[in-house]
Design a protein around this motif. Structure first.
Motif, PDB file in Angstrom:
ATOM      1  N   GLN A  23     -48.463  53.006 -51.506  1.00  0.00           N
ATOM      2  CA  GLN A  23     -48.357  52.049 -50.624  1.00  0.00           C
ATOM      3  C   GLN A  23     -47.592  52.413 -49.544  1.00  0.00           C
ATOM      4  OE1 GLN A  23     -47.888  48.003 -52.374  1.00  0.00           O
ATOM      5  NE2 GLN A  23     -50.068  48.204 -52.161  1.00  0.00           N
ATOM      6  N   PRO A  24     -48.023  52.038 -48.263  1.00  0.00           N
ATOM      7  CA  PRO A  24     -47.435  52.313 -46.965  1.00  0.00           C
ATOM      8  C   PRO A  24     -46.270  51.378 -46.990  1.00  0.00           C
ATOM      9  CG  PRO A  24     -49.688  51.571 -46.465  1.00  0.00           C
ATOM     10  CD  PRO A  24     -49.798  51.704 -47.999  1.00  0.00           C
ATOM     11  N   GLN A  25     -45.193  51.657 -46.139  1.00  0.00           N
ATOM     12  CA  GLN A  25     -44.030  50.906 -46.312  1.00  0.00           C
ATOM     13  C   GLN A  25     -44.339  49.587 -45.423  1.00  0.00           C
ATOM     14  OE1 GLN A  25     -40.939  53.190 -44.075  1.00  0.00           O
ATOM     15  NE2 GLN A  25     -39.531  52.435 -45.381  1.00  0.00           N
ATOM     16  N   VAL A 117     -50.237  53.309 -34.186  1.00  0.00           N
ATOM     17  CA  VAL A 117     -49.039  53.451 -33.515  1.00  0.00           C
ATOM     18  C   VAL A 117     -48.523  54.799 -34.263  1.00  0.00           C
ATOM     19  CG1 VAL A 117     -46.740  52.934 -32.736  1.00  0.00           C
ATOM     20  CG2 VAL A 117     -48.618  50.883 -32.872  1.00  0.00           C
ATOM     21  N   ASN A 118     -48.873  55.892 -33.710  1.00  0.00           N
ATOM     22  CA  ASN A 118     -48.113  57.330 -34.395  1.00  0.00           C
ATOM     23  C   ASN A 118     -46.795  57.409 -34.113  1.00  0.00           C
ATOM     24  OD1 ASN A 118     -50.695  58.761 -35.429  1.00  0.00           O
ATOM     25  ND2 ASN A 118     -51.109  57.694 -33.407  1.00  0.00           N
ATOM     26  N   THR A 119     -45.793  57.523 -35.004  1.00  0.00           N
ATOM     27  CA  THR A 119     -44.447  57.751 -34.871  1.00  0.00           C
ATOM     28  C   THR A 119     -43.933  59.025 -35.413  1.00  0.00           C
ATOM     29  OG1 THR A 119     -43.719  56.403 -36.568  1.00  0.00           O
ATOM     30  CG2 THR A 119     -44.197  55.113 -34.703  1.00  0.00           C
ATOM     31  N   ASP A 120     -42.690  59.273 -35.335  1.00  0.00           N
ATOM     32  CA  ASP A 120     -41.922  60.430 -35.790  1.00  0.00           C
ATOM     33  C   ASP A 120     -41.284  60.326 -37.065  1.00  0.00           C
ATOM     34  OD1 ASP A 120     -39.776  59.059 -34.647  1.00  0.00           O
ATOM     35  OD2 ASP A 120     -38.857  60.939 -33.760  1.00  0.00           O
ATOM     36  N   ASN A 121     -41.527  58.834 -37.575  1.00  0.00           N
ATOM     37  CA  ASN A 121     -40.936  58.343 -39.014  1.00  0.00           C
ATOM     38  C   ASN A 121     -41.681  59.080 -39.933  1.00  0.00           C
ATOM     39  OD1 ASN A 121     -40.468  57.345 -41.425  1.00  0.00           O
ATOM     40  ND2 ASN A 121     -39.915  55.263 -39.958  1.00  0.00           N
ATOM     41  N   SER A 122     -40.896  60.159 -40.589  1.00  0.00           N
ATOM     42  CA  SER A 122     -41.848  60.632 -41.902  1.00  0.00           C
ATOM     43  C   SER A 122     -42.337  59.929 -42.902  1.00  0.00           C
ATOM     44  CB  SER A 122     -40.848  61.912 -42.334  1.00  0.00           C
ATOM     45  OG  SER A 122     -39.863  61.471 -42.792  1.00  0.00           O
ATOM     46  N   PRO A 125     -45.411  57.164 -40.858  1.00  0.00           N
ATOM     47  CA  PRO A 125     -45.739  57.969 -39.482  1.00  0.00           C
ATOM     48  C   PRO A 125     -46.764  57.160 -38.718  1.00  0.00           C
ATOM     49  CG  PRO A 125     -46.698  59.300 -41.275  1.00  0.00           C
ATOM     50  CD  PRO A 125     -45.919  58.089 -42.015  1.00  0.00           C
ATOM     51  N   ILE A 126     -47.690  56.266 -39.308  1.00  0.00           N
ATOM     52  CA  ILE A 126     -48.632  55.599 -38.683  1.00  0.00           C
ATOM     53  C   ILE A 126     -48.491  54.058 -38.982  1.00  0.00           C
ATOM     54  CG2 ILE A 126     -51.112  55.091 -38.150  1.00  0.00           C
ATOM     55  CD1 ILE A 126     -51.481  58.342 -38.719  1.00  0.00           C
ATOM     56  N   ILE A 127     -48.464  53.250 -37.870  1.00  0.00           N
ATOM     57  CA  ILE A 127     -48.606  51.791 -38.213  1.00  0.00           C
ATOM     58  C   ILE A 127     -49.745  51.308 -37.556  1.00  0.00           C
ATOM     59  CG2 ILE A 127     -47.216  49.723 -37.713  1.00  0.00           C
ATOM     60  CD1 ILE A 127     -45.411  51.451 -39.062  1.00  0.00           C
TER      61      ILE A 127
END
Length: 137
Positions: A23-25, A117-122, A125-127
């Motif tokens: 489950q995504p954060q 929203v693609n981020t560098d959070n491993s 990474p995608i919101i």
């Protein structure tokens, strides 16, 4: 009979554990906020809109991580959505505005479109941001 019961119990344990692990954060965040009665900051419903109008909304995107967060890329589910962010690197607890323009030309009825929203959070990474409207002719 006893073996069957324990086998079923074990399978349920595995299934529930796997579901929680994938489950995504941000969905956990959404579930917690929904329980509190808060509005989901990643969903915007324009309500009724005339076909052909360009609808605009500013999402507030906050870095909840302990380190800097980089917005690497913004994407959308169709060419009718144009997302923009002026600020690409966010310090902890800092926010940025993600402006979304949704062109309703050619749509009718209930419409849902997405901004990624693609981020560098491993860890997340995608919101996904969701835009909804009831487009009328």
């Amino acid at each position: 009979m006893k073996k069957t019961f324990f086998l079923i119990l074990w399978l349920l344990f595995i299934l529930v554990g796997c579901r929680a692990a994938i489950q995504p954060q941000n969905s956990v965040f959404r579930e917690e906020k929904a329980k509190e009665g808060a509005i989901d900051p990643y969903v915007w419903d324009f309500g009724k809109a005339k076909e052909g109008k360009v609808l605009k909304h500013n999402f507030i995107f906050k870095n909840e991580a302990k380190g800097n967060l980089k917005i690497e890329k913004l994407g959308s589910s169709c060419g009718c959505m144009v997302p923009q962010a002026k600020k690409k690197i966010l310090a902890p607890q800092e926010s940025a505005i993600i402006e979304v323009n949704f062109n309703t030309k050619g749509y009718s009825g209930e419409v849902s479109q997405f901004v990624y929203v693609n981020t560098d959070n491993s860890l997340n990474p995608i919101i996904r941001l969701t835009v909804k409207a009831r487009v009328e002719k």
